[in-house]
Design an enzyme around this catalytic site. Structure first.
Site, PDB file in Angstrom:
ATOM      1  N   LYS A  52      43.852  24.989  37.371  1.00  0.00           N
ATOM      2  CA  LYS A  52      43.046  24.686  38.569  1.00  0.00           C
ATOM      3  C   LYS A  52      42.394  23.311  38.429  1.00  0.00           C
ATOM      4  O   LYS A  52      42.413  22.504  39.352  1.00  0.00           O
ATOM      5  CB  LYS A  52      41.976  25.775  38.781  1.00  0.00           C
ATOM      6  CG  LYS A  52      42.563  27.109  39.245  1.00  0.00           C
ATOM      7  CD  LYS A  52      41.547  28.254  39.198  1.00  0.00           C
ATOM      8  CE  LYS A  52      42.200  29.580  39.565  1.00  0.00           C
ATOM      9  NZ  LYS A  52      41.305  30.752  39.426  1.00  0.00           N
ATOM     10  N   GLN A  96      35.465  32.534  36.998  1.00  0.00           N
ATOM     11  CA  GLN A  96      36.748  33.153  36.674  1.00  0.00           C
ATOM     12  C   GLN A  96      36.556  34.596  36.214  1.00  0.00           C
ATOM     13  O   GLN A  96      35.696  34.894  35.393  1.00  0.00           O
ATOM     14  CB  GLN A  96      37.474  32.327  35.591  1.00  0.00           C
ATOM     15  CG  GLN A  96      38.898  32.769  35.294  1.00  0.00           C
ATOM     16  CD  GLN A  96      39.876  32.572  36.449  1.00  0.00           C
ATOM     17  OE1 GLN A  96      39.679  31.719  37.297  1.00  0.00           O
ATOM     18  NE2 GLN A  96      40.927  33.371  36.478  1.00  0.00           N
ATOM     19  N   ASP A 119      36.337  31.185  46.347  1.00  0.00           N
ATOM     20  CA  ASP A 119      37.176  32.331  45.986  1.00  0.00           C
ATOM     21  C   ASP A 119      37.170  33.394  47.093  1.00  0.00           C
ATOM     22  O   ASP A 119      38.006  34.302  47.095  1.00  0.00           O
ATOM     23  CB  ASP A 119      36.636  32.982  44.704  1.00  0.00           C
ATOM     24  CG  ASP A 119      37.521  32.715  43.497  1.00  0.00           C
ATOM     25  OD1 ASP A 119      38.724  32.485  43.679  1.00  0.00           O
ATOM     26  OD2 ASP A 119      36.983  32.751  42.377  1.00  0.00           O
TER      27      ASP A 119
END
Ligand code: GUN
Length: 296
Positions: A52, A96, A119
């Site tokens: 990412k 994450q 997200d």
């Protein structure tokens, strides 16, 4: 059979975003800035987050990686989240998952400012998504929708069977594909571990989205001729004969299922790269929304 080439489409999307960032720079505007918080040393998470951050650099975004040790307390992580919420330089950030067991994942996700939640995991964004309002849509379901759109896959009135009811993939994709619009208007059945006779359902499906995480779960006899197959599974299978000590495989028995499918995503190179591209897309959207809010 046609491959739904997530690697190619994700590169197209990244090129489109890079062109927009170049224009932002020319206008002297701030470029999008994505931050990622990684707690602990989970191998797969390290790989994903690394990828990412590298993608950010390639397309001209600013990026910040915040790596915290496995023993980080919930309090410290929540403090980090508050700092990111308050930092005007950061347009969007992700924490994450999975987090270490001693940290309450839900508590952390609830603390993320919904306007920076690229997200799309915060209940405000999930709720808005479900109500067809402007929101951040989680990158994986967003990526699947984009892939279906760009390949012009006909979903209108089709029977879609989703396998797996996770908050990140199964649940949101089942909502998105049942909504009005392109790559949607489908009749969706959401199946899970308590579903009876799953094969009877998959055999009737025009489109199958498998997000189970069980290697090669979906076999050719479970699929009807001409079905569209979306494989969201990415499982590391230990294999000493490989350099890395493992190989990556999806939920689908690709060699046999691909012979019956009209469209199919490979693993790797299907949904995975799309997830990263759509996270970047969400970060660009976050930057644009923040700028618009400042001007109004
Ligand atoms: N873990 C697995 N997939 C994801 C994702 O899309 N976002 C975050 N934050 N964690 C993940």
């Amino acid at each position: 059979m046609k491959i739904l080439d997530g690697k190619k489409i994700s590169n197209d999307i990244k090129d489109e975003i890079a062109a927009e960032v170049a224009q932002m720079k020319e206008r002297g505007e701030k470029v999008p800035h994505l931050a990622a918080v990684l707690v602990g040393n989970d191998g797969a998470s390290l790989t994903y987050v690394g990828s990412k951050v590298r993608s950010c650099k390639k397309i001209g975004f600013e990026s910040t990686l915040i790596q915290l040790p496995e023993e980080t307390t919930e309090e410290t992580l929540l403090q980090k989240v508050q700092e990111l919420n308050a930092n005007p330089e950061i347009d969007g950030y992700i924490v994450q998952l999975p987090l270490p067991k001693h940290i309450d994942e839900q508590k952390v996700l609830m603390a993320v400012d919904p306007d920076k939640d690229v997200d799309g995991f915060h209940p405000v964004n999930f709720g808005k998504m479900a109500l067809d309002m402007e929101s951040f849509i989680s990158a994986t379901p967003f990526g699947i929708m984009e892939l279906l759109k760009r390949y012009d896959v006909d979903t209108e009135g089709k029977n879609v069977v989703v396998i797996g009811r996770s908050h990140i993939v199964g649940r949101p994709i089942s909502i998105l594909m049942s909504q009005k619009g392109k790559a949607a208007n489908s009749t969706v059945t959401l199946t899970h571990s308590r579903t009876k006779n799953i094969q009877e359902l998959t055999q009737q499906a025009d489109i199958i989205v498998s997000a189970l995480g069980v290697p090669e779960f979906l076999k050719a006899e479970m699929v009807k001729e001409g079905a569209v197959i979306i494989d969201v599974g990415i499982t590391r299978v230990a294999d000493d004969s490989r350099e890395k000590g493992y190989y990556i495989t999806g939920d689908v028995d690709f060699d046999n299922v691909s012979k019956k499918a009209s469209f199919i995503t490979p693993v790797p190179g299907g949904v995975g790269p799309m997830t990263i591209a759509m996270l970047l897309k969400n970060t660009l959207l976050a930057r644009e929304r923040h700028r618009a809010n400042k001007e109004s």
